[in-house]
Design a protein around this motif. Structure first.
Motif, PDB file in Angstrom:
ATOM      1  N   GLU A  92       0.849  -1.194   0.000  1.00  0.00           N
ATOM      2  CA  GLU A  92       0.000   0.000   0.000  1.00  0.00           C
ATOM      3  C   GLU A  92       0.892   1.255   0.000  1.00  0.00           C
ATOM      4  OE1 GLU A  92      -2.078   3.284   1.601  1.00  0.00           O
ATOM      5  OE2 GLU A  92      -0.666   2.191   2.858  1.00  0.00           O
ATOM      6  N   PRO A  93       0.553   2.275  -0.798  1.00  0.00           N
ATOM      7  CA  PRO A  93       1.434   3.436  -0.981  1.00  0.00           C
ATOM      8  C   PRO A  93       1.882   4.141   0.298  1.00  0.00           C
ATOM      9  CG  PRO A  93      -0.281   3.466  -2.642  1.00  0.00           C
ATOM     10  CD  PRO A  93      -0.616   2.344  -1.693  1.00  0.00           C
ATOM     11  N   ASP A  94       0.980   4.376   1.257  1.00  0.00           N
ATOM     12  CA  ASP A  94       1.396   5.030   2.507  1.00  0.00           C
ATOM     13  C   ASP A  94       2.397   4.174   3.272  1.00  0.00           C
ATOM     14  OD1 ASP A  94       0.103   7.450   2.328  1.00  0.00           O
ATOM     15  OD2 ASP A  94      -1.638   6.812   3.505  1.00  0.00           O
ATOM     16  N   LEU A  95       2.122   2.878   3.336  1.00  0.00           N
ATOM     17  CA  LEU A  95       3.037   1.966   4.018  1.00  0.00           C
ATOM     18  C   LEU A  95       4.386   1.950   3.302  1.00  0.00           C
ATOM     19  CD1 LEU A  95       3.688  -0.198   6.118  1.00  0.00           C
ATOM     20  CD2 LEU A  95       2.590  -1.875   4.607  1.00  0.00           C
ATOM     21  N   LEU A  96       4.365   1.930   1.984  1.00  0.00           N
ATOM     22  CA  LEU A  96       5.604   1.894   1.218  1.00  0.00           C
ATOM     23  C   LEU A  96       6.426   3.165   1.429  1.00  0.00           C
ATOM     24  CD1 LEU A  96       7.327   0.253  -0.682  1.00  0.00           C
ATOM     25  CD2 LEU A  96       6.062   1.252  -2.594  1.00  0.00           C
ATOM     26  N   ARG A 101      11.486   5.261   4.354  1.00  0.00           N
ATOM     27  CA  ARG A 101      12.183   6.016   5.404  1.00  0.00           C
ATOM     28  C   ARG A 101      12.833   5.055   6.401  1.00  0.00           C
ATOM     29  NH1 ARG A 101       7.815   9.872   7.735  1.00  0.00           N
ATOM     30  NH2 ARG A 101       9.420  10.117   9.319  1.00  0.00           N
ATOM     31  N   VAL A 102      12.100   4.014   6.763  1.00  0.00           N
ATOM     32  CA  VAL A 102      12.616   3.030   7.710  1.00  0.00           C
ATOM     33  C   VAL A 102      13.839   2.326   7.142  1.00  0.00           C
ATOM     34  CG1 VAL A 102      12.099   0.827   8.857  1.00  0.00           C
ATOM     35  CG2 VAL A 102      10.434   2.691   8.913  1.00  0.00           C
ATOM     36  N   GLU A 103      13.806   1.953   5.866  1.00  0.00           N
ATOM     37  CA  GLU A 103      14.942   1.231   5.286  1.00  0.00           C
ATOM     38  C   GLU A 103      16.197   2.107   5.240  1.00  0.00           C
ATOM     39  OE1 GLU A 103      13.827   1.567   0.531  1.00  0.00           O
ATOM     40  OE2 GLU A 103      12.856   0.058   1.774  1.00  0.00           O
ATOM     41  N   ILE A 127       9.727  -4.033   9.291  1.00  0.00           N
ATOM     42  CA  ILE A 127      10.014  -4.445   7.917  1.00  0.00           C
ATOM     43  C   ILE A 127       9.384  -5.802   7.626  1.00  0.00           C
ATOM     44  CG2 ILE A 127      11.873  -5.160   6.355  1.00  0.00           C
ATOM     45  CD1 ILE A 127      13.563  -2.858   7.695  1.00  0.00           C
ATOM     46  N   ALA A 128       9.505  -6.751   8.546  1.00  0.00           N
ATOM     47  CA  ALA A 128       8.908  -8.075   8.345  1.00  0.00           C
ATOM     48  C   ALA A 128       7.401  -7.973   8.142  1.00  0.00           C
ATOM     49  CB  ALA A 128       9.236  -8.991   9.521  1.00  0.00           C
ATOM     50  N   THR A 129       6.742  -7.149   8.928  1.00  0.00           N
ATOM     51  CA  THR A 129       5.294  -6.951   8.785  1.00  0.00           C
ATOM     52  C   THR A 129       4.966  -6.355   7.418  1.00  0.00           C
ATOM     53  OG1 THR A 129       5.022  -6.668  11.158  1.00  0.00           O
ATOM     54  CG2 THR A 129       3.274  -5.802   9.758  1.00  0.00           C
ATOM     55  N   SER A 130       5.793  -5.430   6.952  1.00  0.00           N
ATOM     56  CA  SER A 130       5.537  -4.782   5.661  1.00  0.00           C
ATOM     57  C   SER A 130       5.709  -5.740   4.486  1.00  0.00           C
ATOM     58  CB  SER A 130       6.453  -3.568   5.477  1.00  0.00           C
ATOM     59  OG  SER A 130       7.777  -3.966   5.155  1.00  0.00           O
ATOM     60  N   GLN A 131       6.337  -6.891   4.719  1.00  0.00           N
ATOM     61  CA  GLN A 131       6.643  -7.828   3.639  1.00  0.00           C
ATOM     62  C   GLN A 131       5.616  -8.943   3.468  1.00  0.00           C
ATOM     63  OE1 GLN A 131       9.593  -7.201   1.574  1.00  0.00           O
ATOM     64  NE2 GLN A 131       8.883  -5.388   2.651  1.00  0.00           N
ATOM     65  N   GLU A 132       4.563  -8.936   4.273  1.00  0.00           N
ATOM     66  CA  GLU A 132       3.609 -10.032   4.242  1.00  0.00           C
ATOM     67  C   GLU A 132       2.983 -10.263   2.869  1.00  0.00           C
ATOM     68  OE1 GLU A 132       0.975  -9.038   7.460  1.00  0.00           O
ATOM     69  OE2 GLU A 132       2.372  -9.817   8.968  1.00  0.00           O
ATOM     70  N   ARG A 133       2.850  -9.218   2.054  1.00  0.00           N
ATOM     71  CA  ARG A 133       2.227  -9.361   0.727  1.00  0.00           C
ATOM     72  C   ARG A 133       3.236  -9.273  -0.417  1.00  0.00           C
ATOM     73  NH1 ARG A 133      -3.748  -7.244   0.719  1.00  0.00           N
ATOM     74  NH2 ARG A 133      -4.269  -7.738   2.862  1.00  0.00           N
ATOM     75  N   VAL A 134       4.509  -9.225  -0.084  1.00  0.00           N
ATOM     76  CA  VAL A 134       5.536  -9.060  -1.113  1.00  0.00           C
ATOM     77  C   VAL A 134       5.955 -10.440  -1.616  1.00  0.00           C
ATOM     78  CG1 VAL A 134       7.743  -7.982  -1.702  1.00  0.00           C
ATOM     79  CG2 VAL A 134       6.248  -6.917  -0.002  1.00  0.00           C
TER      80      VAL A 134
END
Length: 150
Positions: A92-96, A101-103, A127-134
């Motif tokens: 999702e764009p906001d999460l991305l 910034r986090v990376e 980061i792990a949470t953000s990768q669930e759909r990647v």
């Protein structure tokens, strides 16, 4: 933490510690493969196959080093470029935007010796949470080196 875990986290964070060497230099390139394209398969942000063949993180980096050639860290850089492309279509764009910034903070922290820091642990969890759909495949055109195919 072993090298494979570090590399997995670096790919998921789209982060490499900057290298003095360029990522791709045609003058110093060795390309061990004459294929025009490579397909990298990711599962929750982790590369799991190259051209349909199951690989570990280390094997993925080694295979891409051989296929892409060049100087610096071509295998890891190729994985990161492919990973970013997949994230662009699955996160999702906001999460991305926030993850980008986090990376950057993750890379700076690790580059400055903060591997054992509680902040790095917290950033890893985000980061792990953000990768669930990647998850999915990315096709890269090797003729243009590191340029994702259309």
């Amino acid at each position: 933490m072993n090298d494979a875990d570090f590399c997995r986290r670096a790919v998921q964070a789209n982060a490499l510690v900057p290298s003095a060497n360029p990522i791709w230099s045609p003058a110093t390139a060795f390309v061990g493969c004459d294929a025009d394209q490579v397909v990298i398969t990711f599962d929750e942000g982790v590369p799991v196959a190259i051209d349909g063949e199951t690989v570990t993180m280390l094997q993925a980096v080694q295979e891409l080093n051989w296929r892409v050639g060049g100087t610096g860290q071509p295998g890891a850089s190729t994985l990161i470029a492919a990973h970013q492309r997949l994230e662009d279509g699955t996160v999702e764009p906001d999460l991305l935007r926030f993850k980008r910034r986090v990376e950057r903070r993750w890379a700076k922290l690790v580059g400055n010796g903060g591997w054992s820091s509680p902040l790095r642990t917290a950033l890893d969890a985000f980061i792990a949470t953000s990768q669930e759909r990647v998850s999915g495949e990315v096709r890269l055109d090797l003729r243009d080196r590191l340029t994702p195919a259309a």
